[in-house]
Write a protein that holds these residues in place. Structure first.
Motif, short mmCIF file in Angstrom:
data_model
loop_
_atom_site.label_atom_id
_atom_site.label_comp_id
_atom_site.label_asym_id
_atom_site.label_seq_id
_atom_site.Cartn_x
_atom_site.Cartn_y
_atom_site.Cartn_z
N GLN A 99 0.63 -1.06 0.10
CA GLN A 99 -0.10 0.01 0.03
C GLN A 99 0.77 1.20 0.10
O GLN A 99 0.32 2.37 -0.27
CB GLN A 99 -0.85 0.02 1.15
CG GLN A 99 -2.09 -1.13 1.20
CD GLN A 99 -2.87 -0.96 2.23
OE1 GLN A 99 -2.95 -0.19 2.97
NE2 GLN A 99 -4.02 -1.83 2.00
N ASP A 100 2.05 1.08 0.54
CA ASP A 100 3.06 2.53 0.53
C ASP A 100 3.42 2.94 -0.74
O ASP A 100 4.38 1.89 -1.32
CB ASP A 100 3.86 2.43 1.61
CG ASP A 100 4.78 3.36 1.84
OD1 ASP A 100 4.09 4.73 2.18
OD2 ASP A 100 6.13 3.57 1.36
N SER A 101 3.06 3.69 -1.49
CA SER A 101 3.43 4.29 -2.83
C SER A 101 5.15 4.20 -2.98
O SER A 101 5.81 3.77 -3.93
CB SER A 101 2.72 5.12 -3.41
OG SER A 101 3.18 6.33 -2.76
N THR A 103 7.11 2.83 -0.82
CA THR A 103 7.86 1.62 -0.89
C THR A 103 7.70 0.51 -2.13
O THR A 103 8.58 -0.24 -2.57
CB THR A 103 7.43 0.92 0.49
OG1 THR A 103 7.44 1.62 1.53
CG2 THR A 103 7.86 -0.64 0.80
N ILE A 104 6.42 0.83 -2.65
CA ILE A 104 6.34 -0.01 -3.89
C ILE A 104 7.30 0.29 -4.91
O ILE A 104 7.74 -0.48 -5.82
CB ILE A 104 4.84 0.21 -4.32
CG1 ILE A 104 3.77 -0.51 -3.42
CG2 ILE A 104 4.64 -0.36 -5.70
CD1 ILE A 104 2.50 -0.04 -3.52
N ALA A 105 7.30 1.87 -5.23
CA ALA A 105 8.35 2.12 -6.20
C ALA A 105 9.70 1.92 -5.96
O ALA A 105 10.71 1.33 -6.89
CB ALA A 105 8.44 3.82 -6.42
N LEU A 106 10.20 1.75 -4.52
CA LEU A 106 11.39 1.17 -4.28
C LEU A 106 11.97 -0.26 -4.61
O LEU A 106 12.89 -0.46 -5.12
CB LEU A 106 11.57 1.17 -2.68
CG LEU A 106 12.62 1.20 -1.95
CD1 LEU A 106 13.73 2.53 -2.16
CD2 LEU A 106 12.62 1.12 -0.39
N THR A 107 10.69 -0.88 -4.72
CA THR A 107 11.01 -2.42 -5.03
C THR A 107 10.58 -2.53 -6.60
O THR A 107 11.07 -3.58 -7.16
CB THR A 107 10.09 -3.29 -4.03
OG1 THR A 107 8.79 -2.83 -4.19
CG2 THR A 107 10.61 -3.16 -2.62
N ASN A 108 9.84 -1.88 -7.19
CA ASN A 108 9.30 -1.96 -8.61
C ASN A 108 10.43 -2.33 -9.57
O ASN A 108 10.26 -3.35 -10.39
CB ASN A 108 8.58 -0.97 -9.40
CG ASN A 108 7.14 -1.07 -9.10
OD1 ASN A 108 6.62 -2.07 -8.46
ND2 ASN A 108 6.31 0.25 -8.93
N LEU B 12 11.45 2.58 3.72
CA LEU B 12 11.23 1.29 4.61
C LEU B 12 12.66 0.41 4.97
O LEU B 12 12.82 0.14 5.90
CB LEU B 12 10.33 0.38 4.03
CG LEU B 12 10.13 -0.86 4.66
CD1 LEU B 12 9.46 -0.77 6.42
CD2 LEU B 12 9.05 -1.84 4.15
N ASP B 13 13.50 0.57 3.81
CA ASP B 13 14.68 0.02 3.89
C ASP B 13 15.52 0.64 4.84
O ASP B 13 16.26 -0.10 5.57
CB ASP B 13 15.40 -0.34 2.49
CG ASP B 13 15.50 0.96 1.70
OD1 ASP B 13 14.73 1.95 2.13
OD2 ASP B 13 16.29 0.97 1.06
#
Lengths: 113, 113
Positions: A99-101, A103-108, B12-13
Motif C-alpha cells: 500500500q505505501d507508494s 515502498t512499492i516504487a522502491l521495489t518495482n 522502509l529499507d
C-alpha cells in the motif's frame, strides 16, 4: 539442505537487517502470497552471485525457507515462525509493500511483472 | 537543528537497517515510553563517538527526532510519522522489545537499568 535457524533462534536485529534492502524487500513482495517460488523466477536483471547473497541473508535471518527442487531452489516466506516470535512485524511489512507508494516504487525496479 | 527526513521521505529499507542493531534496539526500548530522553542518559558503557554514530543512523532513517537542549540533545521516537507511513511496524517492534525474552536479552547489555 542449507542452514535455517529455528523459530527460537530468530534475532530481531538480523530480521531487520535482512529486510533493510530494496532487493530483499522486492523478494518479500513476491513471496507475500505465501506460495513457494523458484529462485530464478522472482527478480529480474540481477546476477546469480548477487541473488545467492540475498537468498543467504534472508535465509540466515530466518525470513525465508529455501529447499532444493530439481536444479532449482524453491523459496517461501517463514510467515508462521516470524509471527510466533515477532507478532505483527511481517504483516506491517507486507502492508507497506502492498500500500505505501514510495515502498512499492522502491521495489518495482527489481520485479519482472 | 540537524537534518531530519519528513514523514513522506521515510524509506522502509532505511528504517529496517536503523532498527537492525542491538544497540539501536536498546535505544528504542528506552524511547518506547514516548518521552524525550537526554542522549547521555539512555545507554551505558558506550563511547561518545559510537553513540553519535547510532543517533545519526536513527535520525537519518527518521526513527528518532533529536533536538538540542542546553549542552545535551534530547531524543524522542517518531512514532506518529512512522505509523503514518508504516502502520503497525513500530508497534510490533515495541511489542518484541517488551515481551520477547531473546530480544530483551539482546538489548539488556546496553541498558543501565
Amino acid at each position: 539442505m542449507k542452514y535455517h535457524p529455528s523459530s527460537e533462534q530468530l534475532r530481531l536485529d538480523n530480521v531487520m537487517v535482512a529486510l533493510g534492502h530494496p532487493i530483499r524487500l522486492a523478494v518479500i513482495r513476491v513471496l507475500a502470497d505465501g506460495a513457494e517460488h523458484s529462485c530464478g523466477s522472482i527478480l529480474s536483471g540481477i546476477s546469480k552471485s548477487t541473488l545467492t547473497h540475498h537468498w543467504r541473508v534472508l535465509r540466515d535471518a530466518g525470513v525465508i525457507f529455501q529447499r532444493p527442487s530439481g536444479r532449482e531452489n524453491l523459496l517461501k516466506l517463514r510467515t508462521k515462525d516470524l509471527e510466533a516470535r515477532f507478532p505483527g512485524l511481517m504483516a506491517s511489512v507486507l502492508l507497506a509493500l502492498a500500500q505505501d507508494s514510495f515502498t512499492i516504487a522502491l521495489t518495482n525496479d527489481y520485479l519482472s511483472e
